[in-house]
Design an enzyme around this catalytic site. Structure first.
Site, PDB file in Angstrom:
ATOM      1  N   MET A  78       0.839  -1.202   0.000  1.00  0.00           N
ATOM      2  CA  MET A  78       0.000   0.000   0.000  1.00  0.00           C
ATOM      3  C   MET A  78       0.872   1.249   0.000  1.00  0.00           C
ATOM      4  O   MET A  78       1.799   1.386   0.795  1.00  0.00           O
ATOM      5  CB  MET A  78      -0.916  -0.033   1.238  1.00  0.00           C
ATOM      6  CG  MET A  78      -1.811   1.178   1.377  1.00  0.00           C
ATOM      7  SD  MET A  78      -3.024   1.301   0.003  1.00  0.00           S
ATOM      8  CE  MET A  78      -3.130   3.082  -0.142  1.00  0.00           C
ATOM      9  N   HIS A 136       6.055  -0.159  -8.165  1.00  0.00           N
ATOM     10  CA  HIS A 136       4.647   0.237  -8.254  1.00  0.00           C
ATOM     11  C   HIS A 136       4.274   1.221  -7.136  1.00  0.00           C
ATOM     12  O   HIS A 136       3.723   2.297  -7.396  1.00  0.00           O
ATOM     13  CB  HIS A 136       3.772  -1.019  -8.193  1.00  0.00           C
ATOM     14  CG  HIS A 136       2.311  -0.760  -8.323  1.00  0.00           C
ATOM     15  ND1 HIS A 136       1.624  -0.881  -9.508  1.00  0.00           N
ATOM     16  CD2 HIS A 136       1.381  -0.382  -7.403  1.00  0.00           C
ATOM     17  CE1 HIS A 136       0.354  -0.585  -9.316  1.00  0.00           C
ATOM     18  NE2 HIS A 136       0.169  -0.292  -8.046  1.00  0.00           N
ATOM     19  N   GLU A 137       4.572   0.859  -5.907  1.00  0.00           N
ATOM     20  CA  GLU A 137       4.184   1.741  -4.790  1.00  0.00           C
ATOM     21  C   GLU A 137       4.955   3.054  -4.857  1.00  0.00           C
ATOM     22  O   GLU A 137       4.404   4.121  -4.570  1.00  0.00           O
ATOM     23  CB  GLU A 137       4.406   1.059  -3.436  1.00  0.00           C
ATOM     24  CG  GLU A 137       3.739  -0.307  -3.275  1.00  0.00           C
ATOM     25  CD  GLU A 137       2.298  -0.388  -3.713  1.00  0.00           C
ATOM     26  OE1 GLU A 137       1.565   0.613  -3.598  1.00  0.00           O
ATOM     27  OE2 GLU A 137       1.883  -1.471  -4.193  1.00  0.00           O
TER      28      GLU A 137
END
Ligand code: B3K
Ligand code: ZN
Length: 865
Positions: free
Chosen positions: A261, A295-296
């Site tokens: 996340m 990605h994060e």
């Protein structure tokens, strides 16, 4: 629960521009005090309605005055306050119970450490708030706890104070200078080992990088740190985007629903995507870490600096960020096979979603539980849609569009339309028709026929497109399909493309109408066309290739994807032929083609490994409407047995050559290990005894997890004599290491053996298997339900019942995970009877459950409609 509609979006009645949080940690009784600065938006007299779930309200004040009972009203999901002014300060005190939170959303405990997951709508389980992404506030967060127990108390932004309180507890205060929606809030408190490093940005600022891992795991943290620095450098180089805080923290936790996340300045990661060293992790694990870390990190701009106006726009940040992480991985490994692997995900999973009960466009129009929409459609098809814009505009044009997007929208919460408008305006390119991709679910089918005229030396392609109806939408319009084309002569040499029709850079033709024609001039003989190079659009393409043409493309095409696709198409043709009972044998020239590939020294190892793989069951399932699964599995078995003897010799010598090399983590060595696994599995098909020895000795002699797991995987798949002792050795060695045991659990799940059901019982009783841990649950359950086709689809329905039982248990423990793992059952319409009937009966039973979660209710309900 009622569906929310995109068309019902309304700007918020109030906004909150500042929040001060004080969180007093206690496993069962955490106290959360918040001070909100609230402003009415526009002229209206509606009340303030805050979101909140599973909260115990302790006190409520407005501008320092206790709010009388008749002025507010609570439901199980809201707190409504009426008769308020236009600008006010709201003080709210609630208590929550993190220890009882097994949903892993909101504030919960992961092995004794506090952590949060707020996206999509988890902040409302921490305190009452306007839990929607278009409300952006500056957060100040004070965490109070016992410093012995929680040496690290972390939140977003910069640490601005640390003090010892009179009662012996410690208070640590964090401030995030960037206004953000509450889904990006994070808190972590626990005891960790810390890996520190730094990165100097292109403008010369030093950023402190901190990676927090469970005690004793520092020897598995280096690769994630390297990947983080590579990501930071890549975003500067490719997009000119720099990191914006002085500190970037990543915490690895064992209990986590998703991969990771992107909370501002404080990423929380599933430990699977952080922890790795060669003895505990495979090449695939290392790849996963690089892409999820990337990605994060990339979300800091695409997601955090520019965020989503509402959750229907999720692909605005996810499709774009997946596209960015895919490009990053391609650049890091410099290899064509990344693209093949990305396409395989689309074909095996996204096409199934498009054809199933949950079909939705990359921008959904109706949602009951938002967590159900973190899908392969929103993420991976979303990335394909971004990639098509990149294809149409070119790398420079795409970059101009990105620059304009940030120039216009930094600090805002926006829509997918805003993104497309920036791309259009920066390039004067009309994407209005292209936007169908945001509105329509379903996989477009493009059919191509051709005609060669020797007299005029012209070659004509006729295109037609059609998108089948999906569960959510009956009528479909033609969309904008970019097709990257190539023409080849009979030796596989590329021919020049001469046409009067406009092709964009890289020979990309845009099909925008239902049917269209393209004529090439000066073509000396009937060519072989490549029609979807690089998988330039997420579609199904059909053209009636001869076997010879497919063999030519697979041997010679200048595009790696096309080569692989040609071989897959050819093999699928004969798998279906056998499954349908139309033929009994694979033609010798097809087998000879595979042998030629295995012997071709000009094909790089990574591509060769993929060219030698048969189509996957999932991929095949998406090529037909109704499937007799056992006939398909039998056909796959038949074709393997027919091909294996021919490949046996080459694979044996290739395998022994490949074993010579030393372990290293560079792309060439990874490719060697991947090819050697392909070879080993063909050997096992041809000669079990030989494979048994090879697996045993590979397992014993290898110093790395990739090869050991390859040995184990093949022993398991072919149920070789060495299987059980290798599985036992592995268990002995790794039983205290949950992450590594996930691999073992997965193999147990997909064990293709008559004993598999008894075995599942034994495995579930192991101390390291916990249904409450998503990684453990997923490894075993998806290993069985998504990979063990033979026994999941057992004739007596026992496989479906086993899954159904796990889903019922998970329904109350962790609804998000239950809703993901039920997926194989929801595909019941794909299968012929009796499978379809048994699967449906299980769904009906689940649908009757008392206390069925909103997550399952939506998915099971739709799959029974
Ligand atoms: N944005 C998170 C996903 C949150 C999932 C909520 N159920 C991970 C990611 O895409 O980076
Ligand atoms: Zn993401």
């Amino acid at each position: 629960a009622k569906a929310k509609l995109l068309s019902d979006y309304q700007a918020p009645d109030f906004t909150i521009d500042q929040i001060e949080l004080t969180i007093e940690l206690d496993a069962e009784n955490t106290k959360v005090t918040s001070t909100l600065r609230v402003q009415r938006q526009g002229k209206h007299d509606r009340p303030l309605i805050l979101d909140g779930e599973q909260l115990q309200l302790q006190s409520l004040h407005i501008d320092g005055q206790a709010v009388p009972q008749q002025q507010y009203h609570q439901t199980d999901s809201t707190l409504t306050i009426s008769d308020i002014g236009d600008e006010l300060t709201v003080d709210i005190v609630v208590t929550i119970n993190p220890a009882a939170n097994t949903s892993l959303e909101g504030l919960y405990l992961s092995d004794g450490a506090f952590c949060t997951q707020c996206e999509a709508e988890g902040f409302r389980k921490i305190t009452y708030y306007l839990d929607r992404p278009d409300v952006l506030a500056r957060f100040t967060t004070k965490i109070i706890g016992d410093v012995e127990q929680f040496p690290f108390m972390l939140s977003n932004g910069n640490q601005i104070a640390k003090q010892q309180l009179a009662d012996g507890r410690t208070a640590v205060t964090w401030q995030d200078p960037f206004p953000k929606p509450c889904y990006l809030f994070a808190l972590v408190a626990g005891d960790f080992d810390l890996l520190e490093d730094s990165f100097t940005t292109m403008s010369g600022r030093d950023v402190c990088l901190q990676l927090f891992v469970d005690k004793g795991n520092l020897d598995r943290a280096d690769y994630a740190m390297e990947s983080l620095k590579n990501s930071m450098a890549w975003d500067e180089k490719v997009y000119g985007l720099e990191y914006d805080l002085d500190i970037y923290m990543v915490v690895a936790v064992d209990f986590f629903n998703m991969g990771a996340m992107e909370n501002k300045g404080l990423n929380v990661f599933n430990s699977k995507y952080v922890l790795a060293n060669p003895s505990s992790a495979t090449d695939q694990d290392f790849n996963g870490i690089e892409s999820v870390i990337g990605h994060e990190y990339f979300h800091n701009w695409t997601g955090n600096r520019v965020t989503c106006r509402d959750w229907f726009q999720l692909s605005l940040k996810e499709g774009l960020t997946v596209f960015r992480d895919q490009c990053f991985s391609e650049d890091m490994t410099g290899s064509a096979v990344n693209r093949i692997d990305d396409v395989a995900i689309i074909r095996s999973h996204q096409f199934a979603e498009d054809a199933g009960p949950m079909a939705h466009p990359i921008r959904p129009q109706s949602v009951i539980e938002m967590n159900n929409f973190y899908t392969v459609t929103v993420y991976n098809k979303g990335a394909e849609v971004i990639r098509m814009m990149h294809t149409l505009l070119g790398a420079d044009g795409f970059r101009r569009g990105m620059d304009l997007y940030f120039e216009r929208h930094d600090g805002q919460a926006v829509t997918c339309d805003d993104f497309v408008a920036a791309m259009e305006d920066a390039n004067s390119f009309d994407l209005s028709h292209f936007k169908t991709w945001y509105q329509q679910a379903g996989t477009p089918e493009v059919t191509v026929t051709d005609h060669y005229d020797a007299d005029s030396q012209t070659y004509t392609l006729e295109f037609s497109q059609q998108t089948p109806a999906t569960a959510d939408q009956a009528d479909k319009k033609a969309t904008h399909v970019p097709l990257r084309l190539g023409l080849y002569d009979s030796d596989g040499a590329a021919l020049p493309l001469n046409t009067d029709s406009p092709l964009t850079d890289g020979n990309v033709y845009s099909l925008i109408t239902d049917t269209d024609t393209l004529v090439f001039n000066g073509v000396a003989s009937h060519p072989t066309p490549a029609l979807l190079k690089g998988f330039s659009a997420p579609i199904k393409l059909s053209y009636d290739y001869s076997d010879e043409q497919l063999l030519t493309l697979s041997q010679h095409c200048d595009d790696g994807f096309t080569r692989w696709d040609a071989m897959q198409t050819l093999l699928a043709r004969y798998i279906w032929g056998i499954a349908d009972g139309v033929i009994n044998e694979v033609p010798t020239q097809v087998i000879a083609g595979l042998v030629a590939i295995s012997q071709n020294q000009h094909i790089d190892d990574a591509l060769k490994a993929r060219l030698l793989q048969l189509p996957t069951v999932n991929g095949l399932l998406n090529q037909r409407e109704q499937i007799d699964i056992h006939a398909l599995l039998d056909a796959l078995e038949t074709i393997r047995q027919q091909v294996a003897p021919a490949l046996h010799q080459t694979c044996t010598s290739l395998y022994s050559e490949l074993q010579q090399s030393q372990y290293s983590l560079d792309a060439a060595s990874i490719a060697k290990r991947s090819l050697s696994a392909s070879c080993l599995s063909w050997i096992a098909e041809a000669n079990g005894q030989q494979a048994d020895q090879l697996c045993q000795s590979l397992y014993d002699s290898s110093d790395n997890m990739t090869e050991q797991l390859n040995a184990l995987t093949i022993a398991n798949r072919f149920d070789l004599p060495c299987r059980s002792s290798l599985m036992d050795q592995f268990e002995q060695r790794w039983q205290d290491d949950g992450l590594v045991m996930d691999k073992w659990l997965n193999l147990q799940g997909c064990w293709n053996s008559e004993q598999c059901f008894d075995n599942l019982k034994t495995v579930e009783a192991k101390p390291f298997f916990k249904l409450t841990n998503p990684n453990r649950a997923r490894s075993l359950i998806a290993g069985f339900a998504a990979m063990n086709y033979r026994y999941f689809h057992a004739e007596d329905g026992s496989g479906y019942q086993w899954l159904s039982q796990k889903i019922q248990n998970l329904n109350s423990i962790n609804p998000q995970i239950a809703a993901r793992l039920i997926n194989p059952l929801t595909q019941w319409r794909k299968f012929t009877a009796p499978q379809s009937i048994q699967m449906k009966a299980c769904l009906e039973q689940i649908y009757q459950l008392k206390d069925l979660s909103k997550d399952l209710h939506e998915i099971v309900g739709k799959s029974l409609e």
